[in-house]
Design a protein around this motif. Structure first.
Motif, mmCIF file in Angstrom:
data_model
loop_
_atom_site.group_PDB
_atom_site.id
_atom_site.type_symbol
_atom_site.label_atom_id
_atom_site.label_comp_id
_atom_site.label_asym_id
_atom_site.label_seq_id
_atom_site.Cartn_x
_atom_site.Cartn_y
_atom_site.Cartn_z
ATOM 1 N N PHE A 143 -8.691 37.056 31.108
ATOM 2 C CA PHE A 143 -8.408 35.855 30.320
ATOM 3 C C PHE A 143 -8.793 34.616 31.120
ATOM 4 O O PHE A 143 -8.404 34.466 32.275
ATOM 5 C CB PHE A 143 -6.916 35.844 29.973
ATOM 6 N N THR A 190 -1.439 23.277 33.759
ATOM 7 C CA THR A 190 -0.687 23.639 34.958
ATOM 8 C C THR A 190 -1.565 24.428 35.922
ATOM 9 O O THR A 190 -1.557 24.191 37.130
ATOM 10 C CB THR A 190 0.559 24.455 34.580
ATOM 11 N N GLY A 220 -0.306 25.631 27.018
ATOM 12 C CA GLY A 220 -1.096 26.835 27.199
ATOM 13 C C GLY A 220 -2.584 26.586 27.334
ATOM 14 O O GLY A 220 -3.368 27.527 27.397
ATOM 15 N N CYS A 221 -3.010 25.325 27.415
ATOM 16 C CA CYS A 221 -4.444 25.045 27.477
ATOM 17 C C CYS A 221 -4.968 25.091 28.909
ATOM 18 O O CYS A 221 -6.164 24.922 29.135
ATOM 19 C CB CYS A 221 -4.760 23.699 26.836
ATOM 20 N N GLY A 222 -4.097 25.303 29.885
ATOM 21 C CA GLY A 222 -4.573 25.466 31.257
ATOM 22 C C GLY A 222 -4.315 24.266 32.157
ATOM 23 O O GLY A 222 -4.870 24.192 33.259
HETATM 24 N N1 ADP Z 1 -0.218 33.945 36.642
HETATM 25 C C1 ADP Z 1 -0.742 34.077 35.408
HETATM 26 N N2 ADP Z 1 -1.160 35.294 34.978
HETATM 27 C C2 ADP Z 1 -1.700 35.438 33.744
HETATM 28 N N3 ADP Z 1 -1.864 34.440 32.862
HETATM 29 C C3 ADP Z 1 -1.469 33.213 33.234
HETATM 30 C C4 ADP Z 1 -0.887 32.971 34.517
HETATM 31 N N4 ADP Z 1 -0.596 31.650 34.596
HETATM 32 C C5 ADP Z 1 -0.970 31.104 33.421
HETATM 33 N N5 ADP Z 1 -1.504 32.031 32.603
HETATM 34 C C6 ADP Z 1 -2.038 31.791 31.255
HETATM 35 O O1 ADP Z 1 -2.990 30.783 31.328
HETATM 36 C C7 ADP Z 1 -2.895 29.926 30.218
HETATM 37 C C8 ADP Z 1 -2.748 28.500 30.661
HETATM 38 O O2 ADP Z 1 -1.482 28.342 31.257
HETATM 39 P P1 ADP Z 1 -0.986 26.958 31.818
HETATM 40 O O3 ADP Z 1 -1.972 26.464 32.807
HETATM 41 O O4 ADP Z 1 0.399 27.151 32.301
HETATM 42 O O5 ADP Z 1 -0.989 26.044 30.520
HETATM 43 P P2 ADP Z 1 -0.322 24.626 30.268
HETATM 44 O O6 ADP Z 1 0.229 24.131 31.559
HETATM 45 O O7 ADP Z 1 -1.433 23.782 29.744
HETATM 46 O O8 ADP Z 1 0.735 24.836 29.245
HETATM 47 C C9 ADP Z 1 -1.725 30.415 29.391
HETATM 48 O O9 ADP Z 1 -2.234 31.159 28.305
HETATM 49 C C10 ADP Z 1 -0.960 31.289 30.322
HETATM 50 O O10 ADP Z 1 -0.349 32.338 29.637
#
Ligand code: ADP
Ligand code: MG
Lengths: 294, 353
Positions: free
Chosen positions: B16, B43, B39-41
């Motif tokens: 993913f 963080t 969930g857009c990435g």
């Molecule tokens: N350690 C991880 N393992 C697998 N998937 C992850 C992990 N961290 C984040 N994701 C996935 O990556 C995507 C982006 O997450 P994130 O960066 O937290 O989004 P945001 O901060 O914009 O809400 C999400 O779909 C999340 O489920």
């Protein structure tokens, strides 16, 4: 989250005490009698000189016979060097302390990995950690004895300490894994961002935050170690006596519960009780709130 | 002051793709907001800058120098997490001084700096309190104080206001703006709240599905969205679909209401399906006997009127278009009343369907 759950648990328990139904009252009485009951005859026996069936109390007490006897009696014997009680108690505590320390040092990183990382074969490792609890001690003990004799570890403190790690580590790893799962990794990451390397993060942030759990786990490792009979008996080979092996040799001779055996039996309980009192606060908060290894 | 640059940054989890080729520059001392739905990435992007996540591909550069190989603790960054993550076993002063203690700063220097920073965040009197004895806003200020005390090269903030209630959020927004300007720290700020981004940021990057879709000033993003999704996300209400007809330097969007003149569609291809958008406050509204000559004038009827935030917003139905119009004047139109609406071509922004 943890704090709230902890508070909740204490509240529930306090409520139970406040309004006990008839069943509750019976249940509590039953538990108290079952736990404390067996100690009463032991206590009486340890002060008896002659206690014949079916008398309710001894016909002659230890202090009545004490003056006239030629050999040390009852508690006098227990505390004399001949009985090896004090020596065994010292061994028991020393071994248990070292086992607890080693077990904690080994289990901390292992539990951290199990709680935090995903890796191939993780479920196998988790299962493997349970096997010492599943496989009979006697099988483990015999197997190890053969090896230890070859290595010259049989009959040594090192040998006993190593063998005590077998039942304590799986337990400790399980407790600490749940402790680590309860600690959000944000705290450690925040420490890293603020400039702390891995070791200093562990020292300044992780350890202080999981300390109650570590102490609770350590207490149980101590209790487990100080109660091990079979493995100590095998590996110690009579050269190193701990309280459980000493008690066994006192009572294995024959049926009667003499004053000395009763005294030793009571002393066997002391290390555990002391540890329990010292760490009572942590146990209440951590172990009972989290459950055992959950 | 440090320049932060992300170059073709990619993060894949298993199969993913959480972050997909992000290119972004945060100018020294400026504040860039990464804006996008949950969930857009966002963080994940921030965590790669912090070194808490290793990029699958691409680079993170401080002043043109790659930091990908540098461990988190040596990047000299500050990060404010979504939950404040104060160390519960340390009081406020100890929390705030943590970064300095890790850098082995002398005790007298620590004392001086802690006092100074606590004054900036107005927490002088709470130095001996523990985090559990503080309100959410106070905890947030401790978290910020703890972060800025080490003079980080880059400040990262991950939705730092999302746990606060509306009033406090506004206060903290103003506080963060002031602090960031005052200290001049290069800042990357993550949020899913467009109002927050517009108010705080010098530049906004809009993210969807791991991609950076548009990067520009708040004014650009707000008034000239590049795709329908950005327009929707920024809360643009007036979306007028049609077909483009480009002639010379001006272009016309043929909509259900007839041709609309737009100033800014010249780079689009003639014959393309497109959408024109206009902010509600950029539409003029008048009485029906007003002049009807000139481009983009329609007769319509007031369908609905809502009083919100000190202004009246009308829904006007005109020639098959349904437009939101915000009128700041003191005039009042009744529901059902006939009006004329006028859209200045310079306010009509066109992007491909
Ligand atoms: N350690 C991880 N393992 C697998 N998937 C992850 C992990 N961290 C984040 N994701 C996935 O990556 C995507 C982006 O997450 P994130 O960066 O937290 O989004 P945001 O901060 O914009 O809400 C999400 O779909 C999340 O489920
Ligand atoms: Mg996020």
């Amino acid at each position: 989250m943890i704090a709230r759950r902890r508070a909740g648990t204490t509240e529930i328990r306090r409520d139970d005490r406040d309004r006990l139904g008839p069943f509750g009252r019976f249940y509590v009485t039953f538990v108290v009698v079952a736990v404390v009951g067996p100690f009463i005859p032991l206590l009486i026996a340890s002060f008896a000189f002659r206690w014949n069936w079916p008398d309710l109390l001894p016909s002659r007490w230890w202090w009545e016979a004490r003056e006239t006897a030629r050999l040390p009696l009852g508690w006098d014997y227990v505390f004399s060097p001949v009985s090896r009680v004090l020596e065994s108690a010292g061994n028991t505590v020393l071994i248990a302390l070292l086992v607890t320390l080693l077990c904690t040092l080994i289990s901390l990183p292992a539990a951290r990995v199990l709680a935090r990382e995903r890796f191939r074969g993780k479920s196998f490792v988790e299962f493997f950690l349970l096997t010492p609890l599943i496989v009979p001690e006697i099988a483990v003990g015999l197997g190890i004895l053969v090896t230890f004799i070859q290595l010259g570890l049989a009959g040594t403190f090192t040998g006993i300490i190593l063998v005590h790690l077998i039942p304590t580590i799986p337990y400790m790893v399980r407790v600490l894994t749940s402790v680590f799962q309860g600690l959000s990794r944000d705290y450690e990451e925040q420490a890293r961002v603020l400039g702390a390397g891995p070791l200093r993060t562990m020292w300044h942030v992780t350890l202080p935050m999981i300390m109650p759990g570590v102490i609770a786990g350590g207490l149980f490792a101590f209790l487990i170690s100080s109660n091990i009979f079979l493995l100590t008996f095998f590996i110690g080979r009579g050269r190193i006596e701990t309280l459980p092996t000493l008690l066994f040799s006192r009572v294995s001779g024959g049926g009667a519960l003499d004053a000395v055996a009763a005294g030793v039996a009571l002393i066997v309980c002391i290390p555990g009780i002391i540890m329990l009192v010292l760490t009572e606060r942590f146990i209440k908060e951590e172990v009972f709130a989290k459950g055992f290894g959950g | 002051m440090t320049e932060l640059r992300l170059a073709a940054l990619v993060k894949e989890f298993d199969d993913f793709t959480a972050v997909d080729h992000i290119d972004l520059t945060v100018a020294p001392g400026s504040l860039v907001a990464l804006l996008g739905p949950s969930g857009c990435g966002k963080t994940t992007t921030l965590r790669m800058v912090a070194g808490l996540e290793h990029p699958t591909a691409g680079d993170v550069l401080f002043d043109g120098e790659s930091v990908v190989g540098v461990p988190t603790e040596r990047r000299n960054i500050g990060m404010v997490f979504q939950r404040y993550v104060l160390f519960p076993h340390m009081n406020v002063a100890k929390n705030v001084s943590f970064g300095l203690r890790m850098r082995r700063v002398s005790a007298t220097e620590i004392e001086r700096k802690v006092a100074e920073v606590l004054e900036v965040v107005q927490l002088q009197d709470l130095a001996r309190r523990f985090p559990s004895q503080l309100s959410g806003g106070q905890q947030q200020r401790v978290a910020i104080a703890r972060t800025v005390i080490t003079d980080p090269r880059v400040l990262l903030m991950d939705e730092p206001l999302s746990n606060l209630d509306a009033k406090l959020r506004e206060e903290m927004r103003a506080f963060i703006t002031r602090l960031q300007r005052q200290l001049g720290i290069t800042t990357l700020f993550v949020t899913h709240d467009q109002v927050e981004a517009i108010e705080l940021a010098d530049r906004i990057g809009v993210m969807f599905d791991g991609r950076l879709v548009q990067f520009g000033t708040p004014e650009e993003i707000f008034n000239r969205p590049r795709t329908k999704r950005v327009a929707d996300f920024m809360g643009t209400n007036n979306l007028i679909p049609g077909r483009l007809d480009v002639q010379r330097d001006a272009s016309t969007l043929v909509s259900v209401a007839g041709p609309l003149q737009c100033a800014s569609g010249a780079h689009h291809v003639s014959g393309e399906d497109a959408i024109a958008t206009v902010r509600p406050e950029h539409i003029d509204i008048g009485t029906p006997n007003g002049p009807l000559q000139g481009p983009n004038r329609f007769t319509g009827r007031i369908d609905d009127a809502v009083y919100y935030g000190g202004t009246l917003t009308y829904r006007v139905v005109a020639d098959g278009l349904s437009l939101q119009v915000r009128d700041r004047s003191t005039r009042r139109f009744a529901v059902g009343e006939e009006v004329t609406v006028h859209i200045d071509p310079s306010h009509l922004w066109v992007f491909p369907e």
